[in-house]
Design an enzyme around this catalytic site. Structure first.
Site, PDB file in Angstrom:
ATOM      1  N   CYS A 111      25.516  43.989 -42.998  1.00 39.92           N
ATOM      2  CA  CYS A 111      24.982  42.929 -43.867  1.00 39.92           C
ATOM      3  C   CYS A 111      23.566  43.280 -44.317  1.00 39.92           C
ATOM      4  CB  CYS A 111      25.013  41.601 -43.109  1.00 39.92           C
ATOM      5  SG  CYS A 111      24.584  40.172 -44.116  1.00 39.92           S
ATOM      6  N   CYS A 112      22.720  43.707 -43.367  1.00 39.74           N
ATOM      7  CA  CYS A 112      21.343  44.097 -43.724  1.00 39.74           C
ATOM      8  C   CYS A 112      21.346  45.315 -44.651  1.00 39.74           C
ATOM      9  CB  CYS A 112      20.529  44.407 -42.477  1.00 39.74           C
ATOM     10  SG  CYS A 112      19.972  42.970 -41.554  1.00 39.74           S
ATOM     11  N   CYS A 197      16.064  35.859 -42.650  1.00 39.23           N
ATOM     12  CA  CYS A 197      17.219  35.089 -43.102  1.00 39.23           C
ATOM     13  C   CYS A 197      17.531  33.980 -42.083  1.00 39.23           C
ATOM     14  CB  CYS A 197      18.432  35.993 -43.242  1.00 39.23           C
ATOM     15  SG  CYS A 197      18.278  37.214 -44.553  1.00 39.23           S
ATOM     16  N   CYS A 200      19.958  34.440 -39.018  1.00 42.83           N
ATOM     17  CA  CYS A 200      19.556  35.474 -38.047  1.00 42.83           C
ATOM     18  C   CYS A 200      18.167  35.219 -37.474  1.00 42.83           C
ATOM     19  CB  CYS A 200      19.601  36.847 -38.706  1.00 42.83           C
ATOM     20  SG  CYS A 200      21.213  37.242 -39.366  1.00 42.83           S
ATOM     21  N   CYS A 222      15.886  45.094 -39.318  1.00 41.89           N
ATOM     22  CA  CYS A 222      16.991  45.040 -40.278  1.00 41.89           C
ATOM     23  C   CYS A 222      17.251  46.413 -40.864  1.00 41.89           C
ATOM     24  CB  CYS A 222      16.672  44.066 -41.389  1.00 41.89           C
ATOM     25  SG  CYS A 222      15.156  44.450 -42.253  1.00 41.89           S
TER      26      CYS A 222
HETATM   27  S1  SF4 Z   1      19.036  39.282 -41.686  1.00 40.82           S
HETATM   28 FE1  SF4 Z   1      21.111  38.456 -41.302  1.00 40.82          FE
HETATM   29  S2  SF4 Z   1      21.759  37.367 -43.161  1.00 40.82           S
HETATM   30 FE2  SF4 Z   1      19.942  38.646 -43.665  1.00 40.82          FE
HETATM   31  S3  SF4 Z   1      20.792  40.496 -44.467  1.00 40.82           S
HETATM   32 FE3  SF4 Z   1      20.478  40.864 -42.297  1.00 40.82          FE
HETATM   33  S4  SF4 Z   1      22.379  40.254 -41.233  1.00 40.82           S
HETATM   34 FE4  SF4 Z   1      22.456  39.484 -43.370  1.00 40.82          FE
END
Ligand code: SF4
Length: 232
Positions: A111-112, A197, A200, A222
């Protein structure tokens, strides 16, 4: 004035001395600042905007920030007439969740990568100097951070990455914020210490490691500050 031939020498200089030396040595360079609007970022902006009011302020718009963060970003952008650049991932949150499910739960690294690292890499390409609000004290993963270091992007380009607050303590951040009447994200008053975010970010259990509240303590970065290779 000394020159910027030896980055190690910068470690002994004060915050504004480092800033002025970097800017005078890179007068023809393209300069940017990555900003998540945390307290450190507001301080760096406070220094930068006096010298470069139009500096591009790159905000990684993951689509998952707190509503309060978006409000704060918009208020400060208006108040300080910032040159805000929302750095967007290839897919919207809806598209990503349809394709992969809830990645921040199942695979936060992916996701990151999709929502932060890849978009940042692309957005840094045009620049030569990259300012950040990082501090050594923020996390064990940042303890060797230098005030200025050369970083090679995966595509081969080298940037000068400048972290003006590398040696600042958390106490100094808040002293400066209060003394200069700077505004700050409201989540700090609820106990958050490192704010990214919303899914998280939690209030940290370990007061000595403010980033332990990120990703439920499963990871500390991240990837946007570890994807590139320090070439020092
Ligand atoms: S901090 Fe969490 S929601 Fe944001 S990009 Fe990374 S995994 Fe995704």
């Amino acid at each position: 004035m000394s020159t910027l031939t030896d980055l190690e020498n910068l470690e002994t200089l004060g915050t504004e001395q480092v800033l002025d030396l970097v800017l005078s040595s890179h007068a023809q360079s393209r300069v940017c600042f990555t900003c998540s609007f945390q307290a450190e970022d507001v301080i760096v902006l406070h220094f930068l905007r006096k010298r470069m009011p139009n500096i591009p302020v790159l905000f990684l718009e993951t689509g998952y920030h707190f509503p309060e963060t978006y409000q704060f970003r918009d208020d400060l952008t208006r108040e300080w007439s910032l040159n805000l650049v929302n750095v967007l991932p290839k897919q919207t949150v809806k598209e990503q969740e349809s394709a992969f499910g809830i990645l921040y739960r199942e695979n936060p690294t992916q996701c990151c990568q999709l929502r932060k690292v890849d978009p940042l890499l692309e957005s840094l390409e045009p620049f030569d100097v990259w300012f950040t609000g990082l501090r050594r004290e923020q996390s064990p993963t940042r303890k060797n951070l230098k005030k200025a270091e050369h970083h090679r992007l995966p595509g081969g380009k080298t940037l000068l990455k400048v972290s003006l607050l590398a040696d600042w303590t958390w106490g100094k951040v808040w002293e400066y914020t209060a003394a200069n009447h700077l505004s700050y994200l409201p989540q700090y008053d609820q106990g958050y210490a490192s704010i990214g975010c919303q899914p998280c970010t939690a209030i940290p259990d370990d007061p000595n490691n403010p980033r332990s509240g990120r990703w439920s303590g499963k990871k500390l970065e991240c990837g946007i500050h570890t994807f590139s290779e320090s070439s020092q």
